[in-house]
Design an enzyme around this catalytic site. Structure first.
Site, short mmCIF file in Angstrom:
data_model
loop_
_atom_site.label_atom_id
_atom_site.label_comp_id
_atom_site.label_asym_id
_atom_site.label_seq_id
_atom_site.Cartn_x
_atom_site.Cartn_y
_atom_site.Cartn_z
N CYS A 1 38.48 41.57 41.53
CA CYS A 1 39.25 40.95 42.62
C CYS A 1 39.03 41.70 43.93
O CYS A 1 38.92 41.06 44.99
CB CYS A 1 40.73 40.89 42.26
SG CYS A 1 41.10 39.74 40.91
N CYS B 1 42.06 46.10 39.99
CA CYS B 1 41.12 45.07 39.55
C CYS B 1 39.87 45.09 40.44
O CYS B 1 39.87 44.58 41.56
CB CYS B 1 41.76 43.68 39.58
SG CYS B 1 40.62 42.40 39.01
#
Length: 179
Positions: free
Chosen positions: A137, A134
């Site tokens: 993130c 991700c």
């Protein structure tokens, strides 16, 4: 099975992983991190890698360096990033800004009070986000760690731990499947 047993069961083609695992789980091989931080990051990474024998072995080893509360912080990081990485990767990959204007509606209270040190939780969250791929993130946790005064070295060390632990899980699972 202990971590040493699992390390020894890695196939010959994964010799580099055996050597890297020995390295990254030490302060000398993970510059900028304490042994407690290494333990927390390794446990969160093992959980995210989803190979139960490795998770159990890492948890046993981690308990030598971190308290039960700190290890629960690692578990919390793996759990919440399991959710956040899917959601925020969706936002990133779809690329439609309209989704970013919508309320996520996902509870993330553990991020404010992870049970252990906030920096350790952020390092574990970064490691899990690297495993789960991700980018949004990763960027967020890296910026938070930098704001808390961490240099690139311990941040890189956390991701190196994640990469090795994940690769070990993949190799062990493959070796088990091959019989």
């Amino acid at each position: 099975m202990s971590l040493a047993d699992l390390r020894g069961s890695l196939p010959e083609y994964a010799k580099d992983l055996r050597l890297n695992l020995d390295s990254v789980l030490t302060e000398g091989g993970a510059p900028g991190l304490t042994q407690k931080q290494i333990a927390v990051i390794a446990l969160a990474s093992a959980i995210a890698s989803r190979y139960e024998p490795l998770t159990e072995a890492v948890a046993e080893e981690a308990a030598k360096h971190a308290s039960a509360e700190e290890l629960n912080g690692a578990r919390a990081a793996a759990a919440i990033m399991g959710m956040n990485n899917v959601y925020y990767r969706f936002l990133h990959l779809v690329g439609d800004e309209e989704y970013s204007t919508l309320r996520a509606g996902l509870r993330m209270n553990v991020m404010a009070n992870p049970g252990g040190d906030k920096i350790d939780f952020e390092l574990a969250s970064l490691a899990v986000s690297a495993i789960n791929g991700c980018g949004k993130c990763l960027e967020s946790h890296e910026k938070t760690l930098r704001k808390h005064g961490l240099s690139a070295q311990p941040i890189q060390s956390a991701v190196r731990i994640a990469s090795v632990v994940h690769a070990v899980a993949v190799a062990l699972e493959q070796a088990k499947a091959a019989g």
